[in-house]
Design an enzyme around this catalytic site. Structure first.
Site, PDB file in Angstrom:
ATOM      1  N   PRO A   1       0.850  -1.194   0.000  1.00 20.19           N
ATOM      2  CA  PRO A   1       0.000   0.000   0.000  1.00 20.19           C
ATOM      3  C   PRO A   1       0.881   1.237   0.000  1.00 20.19           C
ATOM      4  O   PRO A   1       1.691   1.421   0.904  1.00 20.19           O
ATOM      5  CB  PRO A   1      -0.772  -0.125   1.322  1.00 20.19           C
ATOM      6  CG  PRO A   1       0.069  -1.008   2.190  1.00 20.19           C
ATOM      7  CD  PRO A   1       0.905  -1.861   1.302  1.00 20.19           C
ATOM      8  N   MET A   2       0.752   2.073  -1.024  1.00 15.99           N
ATOM      9  CA  MET A   2       1.597   3.278  -1.114  1.00 15.99           C
ATOM     10  C   MET A   2       0.708   4.500  -1.347  1.00 15.99           C
ATOM     11  O   MET A   2      -0.086   4.526  -2.287  1.00 15.99           O
ATOM     12  CB  MET A   2       2.607   3.131  -2.255  1.00 15.99           C
ATOM     13  CG  MET A   2       3.651   2.051  -1.991  1.00 15.99           C
ATOM     14  SD  MET A   2       4.795   1.851  -3.381  1.00 15.99           S
ATOM     15  CE  MET A   2       3.783   0.901  -4.528  1.00 15.99           C
ATOM     16  N   GLN A  24      -6.452  -0.968   3.711  1.00 14.35           N
ATOM     17  CA  GLN A  24      -5.582  -0.669   4.854  1.00 14.35           C
ATOM     18  C   GLN A  24      -6.026   0.612   5.547  1.00 14.35           C
ATOM     19  O   GLN A  24      -6.255   1.628   4.891  1.00 14.35           O
ATOM     20  CB  GLN A  24      -4.128  -0.533   4.401  1.00 14.35           C
ATOM     21  CG  GLN A  24      -3.183  -0.466   5.603  1.00 14.35           C
ATOM     22  CD  GLN A  24      -1.750  -0.161   5.237  1.00 14.35           C
ATOM     23  OE1 GLN A  24      -1.447   0.933   4.802  1.00 14.35           O
ATOM     24  NE2 GLN A  24      -0.865  -1.129   5.429  1.00 14.35           N
ATOM     25  N   CYS A  48       3.778   3.262   8.838  1.00 13.41           N
ATOM     26  CA  CYS A  48       4.059   4.497   8.101  1.00 13.41           C
ATOM     27  C   CYS A  48       4.930   5.426   8.949  1.00 13.41           C
ATOM     28  O   CYS A  48       4.564   5.792  10.061  1.00 13.41           O
ATOM     29  CB  CYS A  48       2.767   5.223   7.722  1.00 13.41           C
ATOM     30  SG  CYS A  48       3.108   6.792   6.899  1.00 13.41           S
ATOM     31  N   ASN A  73       9.190  -7.204   3.586  1.00 12.52           N
ATOM     32  CA  ASN A  73       9.088  -6.032   2.717  1.00 12.52           C
ATOM     33  C   ASN A  73      10.333  -5.168   2.912  1.00 12.52           C
ATOM     34  O   ASN A  73      10.832  -5.035   4.015  1.00 12.52           O
ATOM     35  CB  ASN A  73       7.814  -5.258   3.096  1.00 12.52           C
ATOM     36  CG  ASN A  73       7.666  -3.930   2.391  1.00 12.52           C
ATOM     37  OD1 ASN A  73       7.331  -2.934   3.022  1.00 12.52           O
ATOM     38  ND2 ASN A  73       7.905  -3.874   1.109  1.00 12.52           N
ATOM     39  N   ASP A  75      13.388  -3.276  -0.025  1.00 10.62           N
ATOM     40  CA  ASP A  75      14.564  -3.423  -0.904  1.00 10.62           C
ATOM     41  C   ASP A  75      14.465  -4.517  -1.964  1.00 10.62           C
ATOM     42  O   ASP A  75      15.474  -4.840  -2.581  1.00 10.62           O
ATOM     43  CB  ASP A  75      15.849  -3.653  -0.098  1.00 10.62           C
ATOM     44  CG  ASP A  75      16.226  -2.457   0.761  1.00 10.62           C
ATOM     45  OD1 ASP A  75      15.749  -1.346   0.448  1.00 10.62           O
ATOM     46  OD2 ASP A  75      16.978  -2.621   1.732  1.00 10.62           O
ATOM     47  N   GLY A 115       7.075  -2.705  -3.113  1.00  9.93           N
ATOM     48  CA  GLY A 115       6.505  -1.364  -3.144  1.00  9.93           C
ATOM     49  C   GLY A 115       7.140  -0.502  -4.210  1.00  9.93           C
ATOM     50  O   GLY A 115       6.751  -0.531  -5.378  1.00  9.93           O
ATOM     51  N   ARG A 116       8.180   0.239  -3.825  1.00  6.27           N
ATOM     52  CA  ARG A 116       8.744   1.248  -4.721  1.00  6.27           C
ATOM     53  C   ARG A 116       9.237   0.673  -6.046  1.00  6.27           C
ATOM     54  O   ARG A 116       9.173   1.346  -7.077  1.00  6.27           O
ATOM     55  CB  ARG A 116       9.882   1.993  -4.006  1.00  6.27           C
ATOM     56  CG  ARG A 116       9.379   2.948  -2.931  1.00  6.27           C
ATOM     57  CD  ARG A 116      10.504   3.525  -2.092  1.00  6.27           C
ATOM     58  NE  ARG A 116      11.180   2.505  -1.290  1.00  6.27           N
ATOM     59  CZ  ARG A 116      12.345   2.691  -0.689  1.00  6.27           C
ATOM     60  NH1 ARG A 116      12.981   3.837  -0.806  1.00  6.27           N
ATOM     61  NH2 ARG A 116      12.879   1.732   0.040  1.00  6.27           N
TER      62      ARG A 116
END
Length: 328
Positions: free
Chosen positions: A18-19, A72, A102, A204, A206, A228-229
């Site tokens: 979730p971003m 979320q 977060c 999660n 890297d 994610g990223r």
């Protein structure tokens, strides 16, 4: 195969993180097309949901084609978390996830997100309030601890499982690290190897290549991993990882046509979901990522981020595809 409530996931699932301002339905749809196994909404403020804030409510939009999908929520007040869990329950996602990870100051200052890592008793109370208020499986995403001197993920994992949490995702950094430095998955491995822990544990942090994904899969023995990223502007990463797991070979990188297709679809779905003006404006932050590494792209990027007309934008995509396909 990991199981969250009645939700059976494939062997070693790849989860889309979730971003904020990224993991909206158009982006999730792209990642689903390219192999993501479980998605999450952007994190939603429990206070915002209760106040009926339009932006918070819109984040509840989920679609059948993206299932399984979790919503979320975050917050620091038990009553607000309980009420927001009931609101989430009504839109029937596959699970509800609580964000205790977060690191952003405006969230932490409200005693939410990673701010709760300083007070595990509060984390347990907030989680209990959500579990009592929903029929959905409840999962948690968190970090290792507040800083390297207060890594408390072992206690957190045991206490959350004891009250009924069905899966835990750990971003293997502390809050103090934000997104800098290296993640340390050895702490997550230790939780997985704790004989008391039976819920699925996902790692999660890297994961940015198929090679690293396989190395971490073999090395740490978790139930799956969250990306994610690395997926921003590069939804292909999910299928690339799966292909590498299965064959030991790397898929060829996306062609210019693949990149244009992804950006075009993302824009089209953004306009459909957000409306023309907002869909176009909010898409602008993604173009750099879709066309990263393409030589002499500055002129086209400038056009993409300054054009307000959808027909012209789609024509620019066609021109990009034509020009760069001829150059290859």
């Amino acid at each position: 195969m990991p199981k969250i409530g009645n939700l059976l996931l494939p062997d070693f699932p790849l989860l889309l993180a979730p971003m904020e301002d990224v993991s909206d339905p158009p982006f999730r749809r792209l990642c689903k097309m390219h192999g993501a196994d479980l998605m999450y909404s952007e994190f939603i403020s429990s206070e915002g949901l209760i106040r009926d804030a339009i932006k918070s409510r819109q984040k509840l939009d989920i679609f059948d084609y993206e299932r399984p999908v979790g919503i979320q929520i975050f917050g620091g007040d038990e009553e607000a978390m309980a009420l927001s869990a009931k609101i989430v329950d009504a839109v029937h996602p596959d699970l509800v996830d609580i964000n205790f990870g977060c690191p952003v100051k405006k969230v932490v200052c409200k005693g939410a997100g990673a701010g709760v890592l300083k007070d595990v008793d509060l984390m347990v109370r907030l989680t209990k309030a959500v579990i009592r208020s929903t029929n959905l499986p409840v999962t948690v995403k968190t970090r290792l601890g507040w800083d390297e001197n207060s890594i408390n993920i072992d206690e957190v994992a045991e206490r959350l499982q004891d009250i009924g949490v069905q899966a835990l995702t750990v971003h293997a950094r502390t809050r103090a690290q934000m997104y800098k430095g290296h993640s340390d998955w050895t702490h997550v491995e230790r939780i997985k190897n704790n004989p008391r822990i039976s819920m699925p544990i996902f790692g999660n942090g890297d994961i940015d290549s198929p090679q690293k994904a396989l190395e971490y899969k073999n090395r740490f023995g978790l139930d799956g991993m969250m990306i994610g990223r690395a997926a921003i502007g590069y939804p292909w990463i999910f299928n690339e990882i799966k292909h590498y797991f299965n064959t030991g070979e790397l898929l060829p990188p996306p062609t210019i046509s693949d990149r244009v297709d992804a950006a075009r679809n993302h824009l089209l779905w953004s306009i459909e979901w957000k409306g023309e003006r907002l869909g176009i404006v909010e898409m602008r932050r993604h173009y750099t990522n879709y066309f990263k590494g393409i030589v002499a792209f500055k002129e086209y990027k400038q056009k993409l981020v300054t054009t307000d007309d959808p027909t012209t934008l789609f024509a620019i995509f066609e021109e990009i595809e034509s020009v760069y396909s001829n150059l290859v």
